[in-house]
Motif scaffolding. Sequence first.
Motif, PDB file in Angstrom:
ATOM      1  N   ILE A  24      72.967   5.801   5.297  1.00  0.00           N
ATOM      2  CA  ILE A  24      73.284   5.080   6.527  1.00  0.00           C
ATOM      3  C   ILE A  24      72.551   3.745   6.468  1.00  0.00           C
ATOM      4  CG2 ILE A  24      73.053   5.031   9.042  1.00  0.00           C
ATOM      5  CD1 ILE A  24      73.166   8.082   9.014  1.00  0.00           C
ATOM      6  N   ARG A  25      73.288   2.650   6.596  1.00  0.00           N
ATOM      7  CA  ARG A  25      72.705   1.316   6.557  1.00  0.00           C
ATOM      8  C   ARG A  25      73.007   0.629   7.890  1.00  0.00           C
ATOM      9  NH1 ARG A  25      70.698   3.436   2.592  1.00  0.00           N
ATOM     10  NH2 ARG A  25      71.322   3.055   0.434  1.00  0.00           N
ATOM     11  N   LEU A  26      71.956   0.232   8.612  1.00  0.00           N
ATOM     12  CA  LEU A  26      72.135  -0.404   9.913  1.00  0.00           C
ATOM     13  C   LEU A  26      71.377  -1.722   9.960  1.00  0.00           C
ATOM     14  CD1 LEU A  26      71.749   2.724  12.233  1.00  0.00           C
ATOM     15  CD2 LEU A  26      73.867   1.614  11.525  1.00  0.00           C
ATOM     16  N   GLU A  27      71.863  -2.626  10.803  1.00  0.00           N
ATOM     17  CA  GLU A  27      71.202  -3.922  10.934  1.00  0.00           C
ATOM     18  C   GLU A  27      70.007  -3.863  11.878  1.00  0.00           C
ATOM     19  OE1 GLU A  27      74.067  -6.792  12.119  1.00  0.00           O
ATOM     20  OE2 GLU A  27      75.257  -6.653  10.272  1.00  0.00           O
ATOM     21  N   GLU A  28      70.014  -2.928  12.816  1.00  0.00           N
ATOM     22  CA  GLU A  28      68.913  -2.823  13.763  1.00  0.00           C
ATOM     23  C   GLU A  28      67.637  -2.334  13.074  1.00  0.00           C
ATOM     24  OE1 GLU A  28      71.792  -1.338  14.066  1.00  0.00           O
ATOM     25  OE2 GLU A  28      72.797  -2.156  15.833  1.00  0.00           O
ATOM     26  N   ASP A  29      66.495  -2.653  13.671  1.00  0.00           N
ATOM     27  CA  ASP A  29      65.225  -2.112  13.194  1.00  0.00           C
ATOM     28  C   ASP A  29      65.118  -0.668  13.672  1.00  0.00           C
ATOM     29  OD1 ASP A  29      64.465  -4.498  11.984  1.00  0.00           O
ATOM     30  OD2 ASP A  29      63.494  -5.245  13.801  1.00  0.00           O
ATOM     31  N   LEU A  30      65.144   0.266  12.730  1.00  0.00           N
ATOM     32  CA  LEU A  30      65.101   1.684  13.074  1.00  0.00           C
ATOM     33  C   LEU A  30      63.664   2.172  13.144  1.00  0.00           C
ATOM     34  CD1 LEU A  30      68.032   2.972  10.846  1.00  0.00           C
ATOM     35  CD2 LEU A  30      68.099   2.021  13.155  1.00  0.00           C
ATOM     36  N   THR A  31      63.421   3.159  14.008  1.00  0.00           N
ATOM     37  CA  THR A  31      62.058   3.616  14.246  1.00  0.00           C
ATOM     38  C   THR A  31      61.819   5.076  13.888  1.00  0.00           C
ATOM     39  OG1 THR A  31      62.661   4.051  16.564  1.00  0.00           O
ATOM     40  CG2 THR A  31      61.643   1.907  16.056  1.00  0.00           C
ATOM     41  N   SER A  32      62.812   5.939  14.036  1.00  0.00           N
ATOM     42  CA  SER A  32      62.603   7.353  13.714  1.00  0.00           C
ATOM     43  C   SER A  32      63.941   8.059  13.544  1.00  0.00           C
ATOM     44  CB  SER A  32      61.779   8.057  14.806  1.00  0.00           C
ATOM     45  OG  SER A  32      62.467   8.047  16.047  1.00  0.00           O
ATOM     46  N   ILE A  33      63.890   9.245  12.945  1.00  0.00           N
ATOM     47  CA  ILE A  33      65.068  10.093  12.766  1.00  0.00           C
ATOM     48  C   ILE A  33      64.697  11.525  13.119  1.00  0.00           C
ATOM     49  CG2 ILE A  33      66.189   8.664  11.012  1.00  0.00           C
ATOM     50  CD1 ILE A  33      64.998  10.489   8.877  1.00  0.00           C
ATOM     51  N   SER A  34      65.698  12.303  13.539  1.00  0.00           N
ATOM     52  CA  SER A  34      65.461  13.708  13.853  1.00  0.00           C
ATOM     53  C   SER A  34      66.765  14.480  13.709  1.00  0.00           C
ATOM     54  CB  SER A  34      64.915  13.866  15.282  1.00  0.00           C
ATOM     55  OG  SER A  34      64.616  15.222  15.557  1.00  0.00           O
ATOM     56  N   PHE A  35      66.743  15.557  12.920  1.00  0.00           N
ATOM     57  CA  PHE A  35      67.912  16.413  12.766  1.00  0.00           C
ATOM     58  C   PHE A  35      68.045  17.369  13.947  1.00  0.00           C
ATOM     59  CE2 PHE A  35      67.654  15.472   8.144  1.00  0.00           C
ATOM     60  CZ  PHE A  35      68.993  15.214   7.895  1.00  0.00           C
ATOM     61  N   HIS A  36      69.284  17.606  14.365  1.00  0.00           N
ATOM     62  CA  HIS A  36      69.576  18.640  15.354  1.00  0.00           C
ATOM     63  C   HIS A  36      69.264  20.000  14.737  1.00  0.00           C
ATOM     64  CE1 HIS A  36      71.915  21.203  18.094  1.00  0.00           C
ATOM     65  NE2 HIS A  36      71.927  20.185  18.938  1.00  0.00           N
ATOM     66  N   PRO A  37      68.668  20.940  15.498  1.00  0.00           N
ATOM     67  CA  PRO A  37      68.267  22.218  14.909  1.00  0.00           C
ATOM     68  C   PRO A  37      69.406  23.156  14.547  1.00  0.00           C
ATOM     69  CG  PRO A  37      67.852  22.218  17.269  1.00  0.00           C
ATOM     70  CD  PRO A  37      68.254  20.824  16.910  1.00  0.00           C
ATOM     71  N   HIS A  38      70.614  22.940  15.083  1.00  0.00           N
ATOM     72  CA  HIS A  38      71.704  23.881  14.833  1.00  0.00           C
ATOM     73  C   HIS A  38      73.021  23.216  14.407  1.00  0.00           C
ATOM     74  CE1 HIS A  38      69.008  26.781  16.594  1.00  0.00           C
ATOM     75  NE2 HIS A  38      68.997  26.136  17.746  1.00  0.00           N
ATOM     76  N   GLU A  39      73.217  21.973  14.758  1.00  0.00           N
ATOM     77  CA  GLU A  39      74.456  21.282  14.420  1.00  0.00           C
ATOM     78  C   GLU A  39      74.198  20.193  13.387  1.00  0.00           C
ATOM     79  OE1 GLU A  39      76.774  20.001  17.806  1.00  0.00           O
ATOM     80  OE2 GLU A  39      75.762  21.442  19.100  1.00  0.00           O
ATOM     81  N   ASP A  40      75.277  19.750  12.724  1.00  0.00           N
ATOM     82  CA  ASP A  40      75.159  18.713  11.694  1.00  0.00           C
ATOM     83  C   ASP A  40      75.122  17.334  12.351  1.00  0.00           C
ATOM     84  OD1 ASP A  40      75.206  20.734   9.861  1.00  0.00           O
ATOM     85  OD2 ASP A  40      77.315  20.502   9.338  1.00  0.00           O
ATOM     86  N   ILE A  41      74.049  17.085  13.079  1.00  0.00           N
ATOM     87  CA  ILE A  41      73.858  15.830  13.815  1.00  0.00           C
ATOM     88  C   ILE A  41      72.489  15.263  13.477  1.00  0.00           C
ATOM     89  CG2 ILE A  41      73.597  14.790  16.106  1.00  0.00           C
ATOM     90  CD1 ILE A  41      75.570  16.865  17.170  1.00  0.00           C
ATOM     91  N   LEU A  42      72.446  13.967  13.235  1.00  0.00           N
ATOM     92  CA  LEU A  42      71.194  13.259  13.008  1.00  0.00           C
ATOM     93  C   LEU A  42      71.024  12.217  14.101  1.00  0.00           C
ATOM     94  CD1 LEU A  42      68.733  12.686  11.116  1.00  0.00           C
ATOM     95  CD2 LEU A  42      70.151  10.908  10.060  1.00  0.00           C
ATOM     96  N   ALA A  43      69.890  12.259  14.799  1.00  0.00           N
ATOM     97  CA  ALA A  43      69.571  11.260  15.813  1.00  0.00           C
ATOM     98  C   ALA A  43      68.750  10.149  15.167  1.00  0.00           C
ATOM     99  CB  ALA A  43      68.791  11.893  16.957  1.00  0.00           C
ATOM    100  N   VAL A  44      69.124   8.901  15.451  1.00  0.00           N
ATOM    101  CA  VAL A  44      68.468   7.729  14.863  1.00  0.00           C
ATOM    102  C   VAL A  44      68.066   6.791  15.990  1.00  0.00           C
ATOM    103  CG1 VAL A  44      68.719   5.790  13.277  1.00  0.00           C
ATOM    104  CG2 VAL A  44      69.897   7.953  12.785  1.00  0.00           C
ATOM    105  N   SER A  45      66.771   6.533  16.134  1.00  0.00           N
ATOM    106  CA  SER A  45      66.309   5.650  17.205  1.00  0.00           C
ATOM    107  C   SER A  45      66.008   4.260  16.657  1.00  0.00           C
ATOM    108  CB  SER A  45      65.056   6.223  17.879  1.00  0.00           C
ATOM    109  OG  SER A  45      63.977   6.288  16.960  1.00  0.00           O
ATOM    110  N   ASP A  46      66.017   3.258  17.551  1.00  0.00           N
ATOM    111  CA  ASP A  46      65.793   1.887  17.090  1.00  0.00           C
ATOM    112  C   ASP A  46      64.826   1.130  17.997  1.00  0.00           C
ATOM    113  OD1 ASP A  46      67.249   0.796  19.307  1.00  0.00           O
ATOM    114  OD2 ASP A  46      69.129   1.007  18.216  1.00  0.00           O
ATOM    115  N   ALA A  47      64.532  -0.088  17.593  1.00  0.00           N
ATOM    116  CA  ALA A  47      63.545  -0.911  18.299  1.00  0.00           C
ATOM    117  C   ALA A  47      64.070  -1.461  19.619  1.00  0.00           C
ATOM    118  CB  ALA A  47      63.099  -2.063  17.402  1.00  0.00           C
TER     119      ALA A  47
END
Length: 408
Positions: A75-98
């Motif tokens: 995953i390549r994004l232009e925003e400044d990213l700060t953290s990531i976290s996988f969902h415990p049961h579904e195929d979802i990744l949460a990506v936070s930014d500045a």
Amino acid sequence: MCPTDKLAPISAMVDSDSDDSSVSMSDSDEQPSGNEENPIDEEENEENPIDEEEDEVIKAIRLASKKKKNHPPPIRLEEDLTSISFHPHEDILAVSDALGDVNLYKYSLEENTNIGTLELHTRSCRGMDFSHDGKTLFTIGSDKAIMLSDMATKKLIKFYEDAHDSPMYCISVLGEHIFGTGDDDGHIRLWDPRVPQQIYKARRNEEYISQMITNEEEKYLLCTSGDGSLTTFDLRNRNFLVQSEEYEEDLTCIGLFRDETKVVVGTNKGKYLIFNWNQFGLHSDVFPGPKHPINAIVPITENIVVTAHDDGIIRATHLFPHRHLGIVGQHENSIVETVDICNNGTFIASLGMNSDINFWNIEYFADFDKVNNKHNKHDSKREMKNNLPSSKYGNASSFFSGLVDEES
């Protein structure tokens, strides 16, 4: 995510990818330069035989290196990213930014699809964690606010304004009705989403709280800090329990392994401090790493941890017995800030300071737990340079110099 959710055993191997985020050994990697097909002849092998354990490790690595397509694309994004976290049961990744937002990605081996954006904090989102059931996403921001968002509706369901006097550094969901936060100045607070205020607060550390964890029993809360100490609180009675001796280095991250009987703490000097559970005052063992700060640690089997480092390298280490397994992956010209493991233990994701997110397949480590149970002598410096099948870089040592494709 809660550490206890990340200790699921890793299963059988699947195909591995050869794209730019994970290049296995190519034919040129396996074959030495020059006319000789194999620089290690039979006579040399007789004089310097490879020990049985290492031979099995090489077999496991070579088998994994031949597989294809085993992780999602980067995953390549232009925003400044700060953290990531996988969902415990579904195929979802949460990506936070500045900017204070959280983007949700549905990931697969073929593609990653943005399924929604949560506009939450007025300033940078500094950390997040999912509830154990995955229904709620907890986030903290530089605006000193805590946000609870419903994953089904993508709506905000609870908001704590000015939750700390200082910006929060970490957040951890500790149980069904409790979560903890730690800030830049060493304060920790415990919260129950059913009530409007914190249920406990304390300050036993002089510097930032880098990470907070508990185990499945949810009896103790362990906090690592930039002041060099491990601080433990009694979650049930909500009081201070013990503080370790103060080490001359930041304690940056923490994980549980060996059926939660062992605690491993990473430091900014690249060391692994190992504590026995219920003995949090002094480490029982120490294992020197590559002398680069350890920014994040994820236990992936009962004996193996993956760590993210300032030099851009993601390393794997076998803790019992102590052995560096090699390089899982690398972010070129970028500090690796964090790693997380997906819900089924198939792969990890890593976030670099350049805002690149890479996925690395780690299933082959199940075989390493089987073959790394002997106390044989190994070359630690060489092993720290070994590239594992998930890595996109060619091997930096002669570890694979004697390997040739069995089909060639």
